[in-house]
Design a protein around this motif. Structure first.
Motif, PDB file in Angstrom:
ATOM      1  N   ALA A 247       0.843  -1.188   0.000  1.00  0.00           N
ATOM      2  CA  ALA A 247       0.000   0.000   0.000  1.00  0.00           C
ATOM      3  C   ALA A 247       0.881   1.241   0.000  1.00  0.00           C
ATOM      4  CB  ALA A 247      -0.933   0.015   1.214  1.00  0.00           C
ATOM      5  N   VAL A 248       0.370   2.312  -0.592  1.00  0.00           N
ATOM      6  CA  VAL A 248       1.074   3.582  -0.605  1.00  0.00           C
ATOM      7  C   VAL A 248       0.039   4.700  -0.596  1.00  0.00           C
ATOM      8  CG1 VAL A 248       1.194   3.639  -3.141  1.00  0.00           C
ATOM      9  CG2 VAL A 248       2.828   4.971  -1.788  1.00  0.00           C
ATOM     10  N   HIS A 249       0.326   5.756   0.154  1.00  0.00           N
ATOM     11  CA  HIS A 249      -0.529   6.948   0.193  1.00  0.00           C
ATOM     12  C   HIS A 249       0.397   8.160   0.219  1.00  0.00           C
ATOM     13  CE1 HIS A 249      -4.101   9.357   1.060  1.00  0.00           C
ATOM     14  NE2 HIS A 249      -3.328  10.050   1.884  1.00  0.00           N
ATOM     15  N   LEU A 250       0.232   9.037  -0.751  1.00  0.00           N
ATOM     16  CA  LEU A 250       1.122  10.176  -0.916  1.00  0.00           C
ATOM     17  C   LEU A 250       0.349  11.484  -0.776  1.00  0.00           C
ATOM     18  CD1 LEU A 250       3.033   8.867  -4.071  1.00  0.00           C
ATOM     19  CD2 LEU A 250       3.712   8.605  -1.676  1.00  0.00           C
TER      20      LEU A 250
ATOM     21  N   PHE B 109      -6.276  -1.336  -6.137  1.00  0.00           N
ATOM     22  CA  PHE B 109      -7.184  -0.195  -6.162  1.00  0.00           C
ATOM     23  C   PHE B 109      -6.324   1.063  -6.191  1.00  0.00           C
ATOM     24  CE2 PHE B 109      -9.792   3.174  -4.348  1.00  0.00           C
ATOM     25  CZ  PHE B 109     -10.966   3.021  -5.070  1.00  0.00           C
ATOM     26  N   VAL B 110      -6.478   1.858  -7.231  1.00  0.00           N
ATOM     27  CA  VAL B 110      -5.704   3.085  -7.424  1.00  0.00           C
ATOM     28  C   VAL B 110      -6.649   4.269  -7.242  1.00  0.00           C
ATOM     29  CG1 VAL B 110      -4.197   4.374  -8.978  1.00  0.00           C
ATOM     30  CG2 VAL B 110      -4.227   1.865  -9.062  1.00  0.00           C
ATOM     31  N   TYR B 111      -6.209   5.302  -6.545  1.00  0.00           N
ATOM     32  CA  TYR B 111      -7.070   6.454  -6.287  1.00  0.00           C
ATOM     33  C   TYR B 111      -6.241   7.736  -6.251  1.00  0.00           C
ATOM     34  CZ  TYR B 111      -5.229   6.031  -1.531  1.00  0.00           C
ATOM     35  OH  TYR B 111      -4.394   5.947  -0.451  1.00  0.00           O
ATOM     36  N   SER B 112      -6.910   8.846  -6.476  1.00  0.00           N
ATOM     37  CA  SER B 112      -6.249  10.146  -6.395  1.00  0.00           C
ATOM     38  C   SER B 112      -7.307  11.238  -6.307  1.00  0.00           C
ATOM     39  CB  SER B 112      -5.343  10.391  -7.600  1.00  0.00           C
ATOM     40  OG  SER B 112      -4.639  11.612  -7.456  1.00  0.00           O
TER      41      SER B 112
ATOM     42  N   PHE C  73      -4.188  14.118  -2.863  1.00  0.00           N
ATOM     43  CA  PHE C  73      -3.472  12.904  -2.494  1.00  0.00           C
ATOM     44  C   PHE C  73      -3.515  11.907  -3.641  1.00  0.00           C
ATOM     45  CE2 PHE C  73      -7.750  12.942  -0.640  1.00  0.00           C
ATOM     46  CZ  PHE C  73      -8.334  11.855  -1.265  1.00  0.00           C
ATOM     47  N   PHE C  74      -2.694  10.871  -3.493  1.00  0.00           N
ATOM     48  CA  PHE C  74      -2.512   9.856  -4.538  1.00  0.00           C
ATOM     49  C   PHE C  74      -2.077   8.563  -3.858  1.00  0.00           C
ATOM     50  CE2 PHE C  74       0.542   8.453  -8.147  1.00  0.00           C
ATOM     51  CZ  PHE C  74      -0.409   7.598  -8.679  1.00  0.00           C
ATOM     52  N   GLY C  75      -2.693   7.428  -4.227  1.00  0.00           N
ATOM     53  CA  GLY C  75      -2.326   6.186  -3.563  1.00  0.00           C
ATOM     54  C   GLY C  75      -2.820   4.955  -4.286  1.00  0.00           C
ATOM     55  N   ALA C  76      -2.436   3.811  -3.746  1.00  0.00           N
ATOM     56  CA  ALA C  76      -2.846   2.510  -4.294  1.00  0.00           C
ATOM     57  C   ALA C  76      -2.614   1.453  -3.227  1.00  0.00           C
ATOM     58  CB  ALA C  76      -2.057   2.164  -5.555  1.00  0.00           C
ATOM     59  N   PHE C  77      -3.391   0.365  -3.292  1.00  0.00           N
ATOM     60  CA  PHE C  77      -3.163  -0.757  -2.383  1.00  0.00           C
ATOM     61  C   PHE C  77      -3.577  -2.053  -3.070  1.00  0.00           C
ATOM     62  CE2 PHE C  77      -7.307   1.078  -1.302  1.00  0.00           C
ATOM     63  CZ  PHE C  77      -8.152  -0.005  -1.342  1.00  0.00           C
TER      64      PHE C  77
END
Length: 241
Positions: A88-91, A143-146, A235-239
């Protein structure tokens, strides 16, 4: 003169009193001795067993590893657990002066830069940030989100201002970069707010995608100079799923 009388199997006593050792009384004495011996042996065994458990147990009640092989097994178990953790990553976003680097869209002399050391940002499970792009650690479903938040100072006229934000993917299996998802919104759709700060609007993106190991994800925004980057608004992230 005192006379002594004797009885078979008895002991003579003054005054003719006999102290007779009966078989029943002897059995009682023998049984008592055997019981005391059994209790003593049980106490010794209990003390030995309990002392051994105390030496092998920590204060939390868990048995400590006593040998090198046990410690190796524990390390292998912890390694398997950590390797199975979800990636997982959240930026968090910030706006910097345009320097010609890759990864984000340009415009207005500024660029959107993603940071892993700001606010609630984090990364785990092999994700890493490289040159403005997120590198996928392993193949699978993600799941990719921004979200990009904007503050637009509208003019006197009701001319709409388009705001676009998109996520791109570069994959060797697809031969280059291609848009993964994108959206466009229009600000200034009516009279300017009374507070004089202009229109506030946000573009949110999210979806499930099949990604491959080594794929790179980045964002492109048409008006980075209008972005709001405080309080986790961009923000920008994916898990991994």
């Amino acid at each position: 003169m005192v006379e002594y009388a004797s009885a078979p199997g008895g002991v003579e006593a003054p005054g003719g009193v006999e102290k007779t050792w009966t078989s029943g009384w002897m059995w009682k004495v023998s049984g008592s001795l055997l019981l005391l011996l059994a209790l003593g042996s049980g106490a010794v065994l209990f003390t030995w067993f309990f002392s051994g458990r105390v030496e092998n147990t920590n204060p939390s009640g868990q048995t400590r590893a006593q040998s090198g092989s046990d410690r190796t097994d524990l390390q292998e178990t912890l390694s398997r657990i950590s390797s199975g953790a979800k990636a997982a990553v959240h930026l968090e976003g910030s706006c910097d002066e345009e320097d010609g680097g890759g990864g984000g869209g340009g415009g207005g002399g500024q660029r959107l830069r993603w940071r892993a050391d700001q606010g609630q940002a984090f990364d785990q499970g092999g994700f890493r940030l490289w040159n403005g792009s997120v590198v996928v650690p392993r193949s699978g479903l993600y799941f990719v989100y921004s979200q990009a938040s904007f503050r637009v100072a509208c003019g006197a006229g009701p001319a709409p201002v388009p705001l676009s934000h998109g996520v791109w993917r570069h994959s060797d299996s697809q031969g280059g970069g291609a848009p993964l998802m994108s959206a466009v919104r229009s600000a200034c759709r009516g009279p300017a707010p009374a507070d004089g700060r202009g229109w506030y609007d946000a573009v949110y993106l999210g979806g499930v995608f099949q990604l491959r190991r080594g794929d790179r994800l980045w964002t492109e925004t048409n008006r980075p100079a209008l972005l709001e980057t405080d309080d986790g608004r961009t923000f920008f992230g994916a898990f991994a799923l």
